[in-house]
Scaffold this motif. Structure first.
Motif, short mmCIF file in Angstrom:
data_model
loop_
_atom_site.label_atom_id
_atom_site.label_comp_id
_atom_site.label_asym_id
_atom_site.label_seq_id
_atom_site.Cartn_x
_atom_site.Cartn_y
_atom_site.Cartn_z
N THR A 285 -18.74 -48.17 5.02
CA THR A 285 -17.66 -48.30 5.99
C THR A 285 -18.26 -48.62 7.35
O THR A 285 -18.73 -47.72 8.05
N GLY A 286 -18.24 -49.87 7.68
CA GLY A 286 -18.79 -50.26 8.98
C GLY A 286 -20.31 -50.35 8.95
O GLY A 286 -20.94 -50.04 7.94
N TRP A 287 -20.88 -50.75 10.08
CA TRP A 287 -22.33 -50.91 10.15
C TRP A 287 -23.01 -49.56 9.95
O TRP A 287 -22.74 -48.62 10.70
N HIS A 288 -23.82 -49.44 8.93
CA HIS A 288 -24.49 -48.18 8.58
C HIS A 288 -23.50 -47.02 8.52
O HIS A 288 -23.82 -45.90 8.89
N GLY A 289 -22.28 -47.33 8.08
CA GLY A 289 -21.32 -46.27 7.85
C GLY A 289 -20.76 -45.60 9.08
O GLY A 289 -20.33 -44.46 9.01
N TYR A 290 -20.77 -46.27 10.22
CA TYR A 290 -20.32 -45.55 11.42
C TYR A 290 -18.82 -45.33 11.45
O TYR A 290 -18.33 -44.55 12.25
N LEU A 291 -18.07 -46.01 10.55
CA LEU A 291 -16.64 -45.74 10.48
C LEU A 291 -16.30 -44.66 9.46
O LEU A 291 -15.14 -44.31 9.28
N GLN A 292 -17.33 -44.12 8.82
CA GLN A 292 -17.09 -43.14 7.76
C GLN A 292 -16.33 -41.92 8.29
O GLN A 292 -15.42 -41.42 7.64
N THR A 293 -16.70 -41.46 9.48
CA THR A 293 -16.04 -40.27 10.01
C THR A 293 -14.56 -40.54 10.26
O THR A 293 -13.73 -39.68 10.02
N ILE A 294 -14.27 -41.75 10.73
CA ILE A 294 -12.86 -42.08 10.98
C ILE A 294 -12.11 -42.12 9.65
O ILE A 294 -10.99 -41.59 9.54
N ALA A 295 -12.74 -42.68 8.64
CA ALA A 295 -12.11 -42.70 7.32
C ALA A 295 -11.87 -41.28 6.83
O ALA A 295 -10.81 -40.97 6.28
N ASP A 296 -12.84 -40.41 7.06
CA ASP A 296 -12.68 -39.02 6.65
C ASP A 296 -11.55 -38.35 7.40
O ASP A 296 -10.79 -37.56 6.83
N LEU A 297 -11.46 -38.67 8.67
CA LEU A 297 -10.41 -38.08 9.49
C LEU A 297 -9.05 -38.50 8.95
O LEU A 297 -8.14 -37.67 8.81
N ILE A 298 -8.92 -39.77 8.60
CA ILE A 298 -7.65 -40.26 8.05
C ILE A 298 -7.35 -39.53 6.75
O ILE A 298 -6.23 -39.11 6.49
N LYS A 299 -8.38 -39.34 5.95
CA LYS A 299 -8.19 -38.62 4.69
C LYS A 299 -7.71 -37.19 4.96
O LYS A 299 -6.77 -36.71 4.33
N LEU A 300 -8.34 -36.54 5.94
CA LEU A 300 -7.97 -35.15 6.22
C LEU A 300 -6.55 -35.04 6.73
O LEU A 300 -5.82 -34.09 6.43
N ILE A 301 -6.12 -36.05 7.53
CA ILE A 301 -4.75 -36.02 8.04
C ILE A 301 -3.76 -36.15 6.88
O ILE A 301 -2.73 -35.50 6.85
N SER B 223 -7.32 -26.25 4.50
CA SER B 223 -7.39 -27.63 4.01
C SER B 223 -6.78 -28.53 5.07
O SER B 223 -6.19 -28.07 6.04
N GLY B 224 -6.95 -29.80 4.87
CA GLY B 224 -6.30 -30.78 5.74
C GLY B 224 -6.70 -30.64 7.20
O GLY B 224 -7.85 -30.42 7.54
N MET B 225 -5.73 -30.76 8.07
CA MET B 225 -6.02 -30.80 9.50
C MET B 225 -6.52 -29.47 10.03
O MET B 225 -7.28 -29.42 10.99
N LYS B 226 -6.11 -28.37 9.39
CA LYS B 226 -6.58 -27.08 9.88
C LYS B 226 -8.08 -26.95 9.64
O LYS B 226 -8.81 -26.42 10.47
N PHE B 227 -8.50 -27.44 8.49
CA PHE B 227 -9.94 -27.47 8.23
C PHE B 227 -10.62 -28.38 9.25
O PHE B 227 -11.69 -28.05 9.78
N ALA B 228 -9.98 -29.51 9.52
CA ALA B 228 -10.57 -30.45 10.48
C ALA B 228 -10.72 -29.80 11.85
O ALA B 228 -11.66 -30.09 12.58
N MET B 229 -9.78 -28.92 12.20
CA MET B 229 -9.87 -28.22 13.48
C MET B 229 -11.13 -27.36 13.53
O MET B 229 -11.84 -27.34 14.55
N PHE B 230 -11.40 -26.65 12.44
CA PHE B 230 -12.63 -25.84 12.40
C PHE B 230 -13.85 -26.73 12.53
O PHE B 230 -14.82 -26.41 13.22
#
Lengths: 356, 417
Positions: free
Chosen positions: A55-71, A250-257
């Protein structure tokens, strides 16, 4: 100052106060996106892997993809959860971390609130994190969460003592709790940083250097414990307590932690930087001074501060992927038997030197 | 003997375990004992081991392991299939060292049927046994380090194991569930490129193992976490039926390769590493040293391995080669008979044990002269080793429990059979 700037702009103190909270939040969000990616890359390269690459150059969009998944994920609430506390806990944990950013001086103009009790405020408000973690552990109604929360509370509170003792050591030399002033005192070049004795001169400076190094190591270790990173990550030791206090989230609450954890990593690195490594001050002078463009200086300062903080975050990751974790009793022994006595002796000696 | 069924036994176990209420809430504020259910889904229990722990704070007062979540009834299945048909199932016992199990099974059957495999086949069996010992110990060391929190070592040891899987791929065409051995030999000869690859692996192995060791042996935290944890004396270990590295960590140098040599182990020059401390750290050191010894054995095998056939010339017992089945009448008949009716070993009982990475793996057969065993008992090391867990964890903390499980290194496929 940011707050004054907004007051001038809008002429309303409430709007200015709210707006001056926005830049630190933006900083946290961007930094966490970067830090999660960095953590993955650091761990991957230490383990002979590549880490995210697609996802992106050397995976730099991976976190954004993860964030979308968590939402998108379902927000699971178990029947046995204590719902109000369960919902409040992640917010509280993040609030504690976010509030700490208010007093962190990113540059001479970029500081959420230039309060005189800066460092005191940060240490105090970080206590909210403990409350949030305890709430999370208790309200999850899960034994692993409970054990994790108990460990976290014991650990964070214990390790605050050496932190505060070292902060006191620094404060005794600088005679200020204001992080902005503290950073301003370390201006000039690298030898004016607190780790090299700060703005003192003569024999005092030379006698302070080893003591400051000891203080620096102690505070770095204890802040590491305060943010629950390896080798002190026993509250969320995944091989023992599954995920510790955030097992049930799970989900966004986990993301908050998650967000709070990474923001906290930067917050403690920033404190260490501000106290010992010159804060936002450049070690080699400013390009803005050289070409006589004064508005460049704050930007450079911000860059220096980010680089220093990120370096310590990197060291935290480095340690995490190298070291095993301590046992609970060993962790407490390290704090009470070694760090606190060392910090105390250090405090007394520094006190004597500053009096003389 | 009265046979109790699960519905009767299970409540009794649970009752004996718990005695007190398992809930978090308690009327008595000073009541501080808690029942913690670790597993069967827990990251550190190496599969589906379930431990019911009784805790005082974080200290373990009592522990009861509950097994059987991966029970597939292999002993019963063996009674309903021919000796040949069961070979793939042995892969699924200790799935970290499948080739060792293959070897153990065919050795037991050969002992029962009186077959002697040709020397080259036996050397190949020895070679694959030692390679799987290295592979299994690499996982054991890595996962033990992971259990105490050092995640990087695990990936490094996995990297080494990957090379062994590649070797297995060349030798027998499968990386993981190999089913390579046959009664009376091995499925196919070892190719020269496999030998070259083994040579290459052994030459670079020491260096890479040292690299992994460096991360652990000089690490104060790692040593502190394991030293003096889960101590068991040699006598207790023998009483509890511990075998393998867990026993040798307690100072008993019992190794079947030395005490009841099978294959050509009596011709090999190797030491049996033993440590007397009996703690987790000793068990870790035993595994590291054993890997070195195994590498030494592999080197000797590569020097000594003779040329020749890899299957015994006993047409009534040993499956013929496929191309002969298609072209020759005699072989077709034998193939038909062996596949349909089995090898029909004589009446009798036999027990044969080998030194598996986890300990003594033994197969016990009762034969009634049919193509399948009348009774098959698997003496699996993980099952017996897990017996020691309640003894080991008593008085230690929750964090030590995972280190102790890691040092015992159970594989649940084998323990639950």
């Amino acid at each position: 100052m940011m707050y004054d700037f907004f007051v001038d702009l809008f002429g309303n103190e409430i709007i200015a106060a709210i707006l001056s909270g926005v830049p630190p939040l933006l900083f946290i969000l961007v930094f966490v996106l970067f830090a999660v990616w960095l953590e993955r890359k650091v761990s991957a390269h230490m383990q002979d892997r590549l880490g995210p690459m697609r996802t992106g150059w050397h995976g730099y969009l991976q976190t954004i993809a993860d964030l979308i998944k968590l939402i998108q994920k379902e927000d699971i609430l178990a029947a046995a959860n204590d719902k109000p506390l369960f919902n409040l806990a992640p917010v509280l944990v993040f609030a504690g971390t976010y509030a700490a950013f208010a007093a962190i001086p990113f540059s001479s103009y970029y500081i959420g609130s230039n309060i005189d009790l800066g460092i005191f405020f940060i240490i105090g408000i970080s206590g909210l994190v403990v409350a949030g973690i305890l709430m999370a552990g208790w309200s999850s109604n899960n034994k692993y969460s409970m054990l994790g929360a108990m460990r976290a509370a014991a650990q964070i509170i214990s390790y605050e003592i050496p932190t505060i003792l070292v902060v006191l050591t620094v404060v005794m030399i600088t005679r200020t709790l204001n992080l902005h002033t503290l950073s301003e005192m370390q201006t000039g070049y690298i030898w004016n940083w607190m780790i090299f004795g700060g703005p003192t001169v003569g024999w005092q400076k030379f006698s302070l250097i080893p003591l400051m190094f000891i203080g620096f190591l102690v505070i770095y270790m204890s802040t590491l414990a305060e943010v629950n990173r390896t080798p002190f990550d026993i509250p969320e030791a995944e091989s023992e307590l599954v995920s510790g206090y955030h097992t049930e989230y799970s989900g966004m609450k986990f993301a908050m932690f998650f967000l709070a954890e990474y923001a906290n990593m930067y917050a403690v690195s920033a404190i260490v930087t501000a106290l010992f490594l010159g804060g936002y001050q450049s070690p080699i002078g400013y390009f803005g001074n050289l070409v006589d463009v004064p508005w460049l200086i704050p930007i450079e300062q911000f860059l220096w501060f980010t680089i220093k903080g990120t370096f310590f975050v990197f060291v935290q990751m480095w340690l995490r992927w190298t070291l095993p974790r301590l046992r609970v009793d060993q962790l407490m022994a390290l704090c009470w038997k070694y760090l606190i006595p060392i910090a105390f002796v250090n405090l007394i000696i520094v006190g004597l030197i500053t009096v003389l | 003997m009265e046979i109790a069924d699960r519905d009767e036994v299970h409540p009794k176990i649970i009752e004996a375990l718990l005695k007190t209420d398992a809930g978090l809430s308690s009327d008595d504020a000073l009541e501080n004992e808690m029942i913690l259910n670790m597993g069967p889904q827990h990251p550190a229990t190496h599969g589906v081991l379930r431990l019911v722990l009784r805790l005082d704070g974080e200290t373990v007062i009592a522990c009861v392991p509950e097994l059987g979540y991966l029970h597939r009834g292999y002993e019963k299945m063996a009674e309903n299939m021919s000796y040949y048909e069961f070979i793939p199932h042995t892969d699924r016992l200790d799935y970290l060292a499948p080739l060792c199990n293959n070897v153990a099974w065919v050795l037991a059957v050969e002992k029962l049927a009186g077959i002697q495999a040709p020397p080259r086949a036996q050397y190949i069996r020895m070679l694959i046994s030692e390679l799987s010992r290295i592979a299994s110990h690499l996982i054991a060391v890595g996962s033990m380090a992971m259990d105490v929190g050092a995640l990087t070592v695990f990936l490094w040891t996995i990297r080494e194991r990957e090379k062994i899987l590649d070797i297995w791929d060349i030798i027998c065409g499968a990386r993981f569930t190999n089913s390579y051995t046959r009664i009376g030999g091995v499925a196919n000869d070892m190719q020269p490129e496999a030998k070259a690859k083994v040579q290459w692996f052994i030459n670079q192995f020491d260096e890479n193992l040292e690299e992994c060791e460096k991360l652990l042996n000089a690490n104060r935290i790692f040593i502190d976490r394991l030293e003096g944890v889960g101590v068991i004396s040699g006598e207790d270990a023998l009483d509890l039926g511990l075998t393998g590295p867990s026993l040798r960590g307690s100072g008993v140098d019992y190794d079947i390769r030395r005490y009841q040599p099978y294959l050509f182990y009596n011709e090999m020059d190797f030491k049996i590493p033993t440590y007397t401390e009996g703690d987790c750290l000793a068990r870790y050191f035993v595994r590291i040293d054993e890997m070195r010894e195994s590498a030494k054995i592999v080197k000797q095998i590569l020097d000594k391995i003779p040329q020749g056939d890899v299957q015994a010339n006993q047409p009534k017992k040993v499956l013929p080669k496929k191309h002969e089945v298609y072209s020759k009448m005699e072989e077709l008949i034998h193939d038909f008979m062996i596949v349909n009716f089995g090898i029909n070993p004589p009446d009798g009982e036999v027990y044969h044990a080998v030194e598996n990475p986890k300990g003594e793996l033994g197969f016990y057969f009762v034969s009634k002269g049919e193509g399948h065993p009348w009774k098959c008992k698997i003496r699996s090391p993980s099952f017996n080793n897990l017996q020691s867990v309640p003894h080991l964890v008593k008085g230690y903390m929750v964090s030590d429990v995972v280190a102790i499980i890691g040092s015992i290194d159970p594989v649940m496929g084998e323990a639950d059979k």
